[in-house]
Write an enzyme that holds these catalytic residues in place. Structure first.
Site, PDB file in Angstrom:
ATOM      1  N   GLU A 211      -5.156   9.302   8.985  1.00 21.70           N
ATOM      2  CA  GLU A 211      -6.054  10.128   8.176  1.00 21.70           C
ATOM      3  C   GLU A 211      -5.890  11.527   8.729  1.00 21.70           C
ATOM      4  O   GLU A 211      -6.311  11.813   9.836  1.00 21.70           O
ATOM      5  CB  GLU A 211      -7.492   9.612   8.273  1.00 21.70           C
ATOM      6  CG  GLU A 211      -8.414  10.183   7.217  1.00 21.70           C
ATOM      7  CD  GLU A 211      -9.309  11.268   7.747  1.00 21.70           C
ATOM      8  OE1 GLU A 211      -8.870  12.450   7.736  1.00 21.70           O
ATOM      9  OE2 GLU A 211     -10.419  10.963   8.172  1.00 21.70           O
TER      10      GLU A 211
ATOM     11  N   CYS B  54     -13.697  15.956   8.043  1.00 20.58           N
ATOM     12  CA  CYS B  54     -12.449  15.840   7.279  1.00 20.58           C
ATOM     13  C   CYS B  54     -12.688  15.998   5.792  1.00 20.58           C
ATOM     14  O   CYS B  54     -11.748  16.238   5.037  1.00 20.58           O
ATOM     15  CB  CYS B  54     -11.772  14.510   7.577  1.00 20.58           C
ATOM     16  SG  CYS B  54     -12.831  13.081   7.312  1.00 20.58           S
TER      17      CYS B  54
END
Length: 471
Positions: free
Chosen positions: A222, A259
């Site tokens: 990720e 994020c």
């Protein structure tokens, strides 16, 4: 790196016993970890607060999320659908003739987990990657993050103690620390997959290392994400000030160190959102999680602000001050460096004069974890929705992307560079990363796993001869 090699060997030694544990016993392992962390909440939050400067309420909420997702993975294990148990009985009349085939997913073996900097609990030692790997029946070796070493060490002690008390095999959970140790862990022949949450640069290096091994292994990263937002003229006219307040809260949440921070916002030229946004931007200089993050933020923000045609609408007065930049669509398309993620409290408003300019920007975007659309009821947004779905793993209609629910339907991934695979790192199906399919052909009943036996002792949903069957 003899110590890392020994750790990897212990993990491999634990793999068969962990995979063979009953459903009830594996659920008990996850619950035991959650109970241990909940019982030490005051201690863990205090240590994490000292190391990260994150506020008490944020850390307590994050720890609660961490223990909740551990228990939710227990529910996933007990439900059993994640095994994808499938039975095709023999059919000599099929073309070609079909033998008896029984297929399911099974654990891949030891998993290396790289802890993240921005979530000392939920994406760290006992975070979602660790929880989902253990739920799948895989031993875990965590490479701890240097940004919160004491929090990591104490969490690891609690996890290891809980697993031992609950009957997990020795080697089911271990940790390593250090840059070189992390690389050695990726190289260890016993490691079957790597899970990583962090920077695009670091993730790409690990991805390349995983594929360069004599025996390549999966890398589940990720990485980076702009999380673009599109505001239609109708939405801006109806509630521009409200949207400005929501954007300000989202891109400054956690000092922009999420994020899913909205880093790029497409707004109509002359928007009410742009006019109202500066008043909601903080003027302080927050302490970032690490010096590396602080330096990277300042460098990236200042580089973007120096692009010809970019205006600083708010902030930028100190090294880590929240900042709003603005440019028109033509400037962004001429300077693609504005599409590079800057981790921290900065967002870029992109003014579009018409739908064509807006769509040209959308065409230029790389993949993201999320994309968000703010439109008014009755607008035809089918085309916009499809453009967003082609570039993101989660499309929001209203709201803001910060905050990721842990649920059955969640998907936390997206086209490169958000992630490098089709799998999610959050939610029930995060276990799928650490499982591989196996088919048994004409197997005697005595060798079949419980999930594939005719009497269905696990009581799980299965597909039999093409038809989904309830237990």
């Amino acid at each position: 790196m003899n110590q890392v090699s020994e750790i990897a060997r212990r993990a491999a030694g634990a793999a068969p016993a962990l995979a063979a544990m009953s459903v009830a016993d594996r659920v008990a392992l996850l619950d035991a970890i959650a109970d241990a962390l909940d019982g030490a909440a005051d201690e863990l939050v205090a240590v994490a607060g000292e190391e990260t400067a994150l506020p008490d309420a944020r850390l307590r909420g994050e720890l609660a999320r961490t223990t909740a997702q551990l228990r939710k993975f227990g529910v996933v294990v007990a439900e059993g659908g994640y095994l994808e148990a499938t039975i095709d009985h023999a059919d000599p009349g099929d073309v070609p003739p079909r033998p008896e085939l029984r297929r399911m997913l099974r654990p891949i073996g030891p998993v290396a987990v790289f802890a993240a900097s921005n979530f000392p609990f939920a994406f760290s030692v006992a975070g979602g990657d660790t929880a989902s790997a253990l739920a799948a029946g895989c031993p875990v070796v965590v490479k701890t993050h240097p940004g919160h070493p004491r929090t990591s060490a104490r969490t690891a002690e609690l996890v290891a103690g809980a697993l031992t008390a609950a009957g997990a095999p020795a080697g089911a959970f271990q940790t390593v620390a250090g840059f070189d140790e992390g690389l050695a862990l990726v190289d260890a022949e016993q490691i079957e997959a790597v899970a990583f949450t962090g920077s695009l640069r670091g993730g790409r290096a690990l991805l390349d290392r995983c594929t360069a091994r004599a025996k390549p292994i999966p890398f589940y990263g990720e990485l980076g994400s702009l999380n673009p937002v599109v505001v239609t003229p109708e939405a801006d006219a109806a509630r521009g000030a409200e949207l400005a307040a929501g954007l300000a809260g989202s891109f400054q949440l956690g000092d922009g160190q999420f994020c899913t921070k909205p880093g790029l916002v497409l707004v109509p030229a002359g928007s009410a959102l742009e006019a109202a946004l500066p008043a909601s931007v903080g003027t302080g200089a927050p302490r970032m999680l690490t010096e590396t993050i602080a330096t990277g933020f300042e460098t990236g923000r200042d580089r973007a602000a120096a692009v010809p045609g970019v205006e600083v609408l708010a902030g930028g007065g100190s090294a880590t001050a929240p900042t709003v930049l603005a440019a028109d669509a033509a400037t962004l398309l001429a300077h693609r460096e504005l599409l590079e993620e800057v981790f921290g409290p900065v967002t870029v408003l992109v003014r579009y004069a018409d739908p064509a300019a807006r769509d040209a920007v959308l065409e230029a975007l790389e993949g993201s974890l999320t994309m968000t659309l703010h439109a008014e009821p009755g607008e035809d947004v089918v085309g916009l929705a499809e453009a967003m779905a082609s570039r993101a793993g989660r499309v929001l209609f209203g709201g803001w992307p910060t905050g990721v629910a842990v649920s059955w339907a969640q998907h936390h991934g997206g086209p490169w560079p958000a992630t490098n695979t089709v799998f999610t790192s959050v939610g029930a199906m995060a276990v799928r990363r650490f499982l591989r399919p196996i088919a048994y052909q004409d197997a005697p009943a005595s060798v079949l796993p419980p999930a594939l036996r005719d009497d269905n002792p696990l009581g799980i949903l299965r597909r039999i001869d093409g038809v989904l069957r309830l237990p």
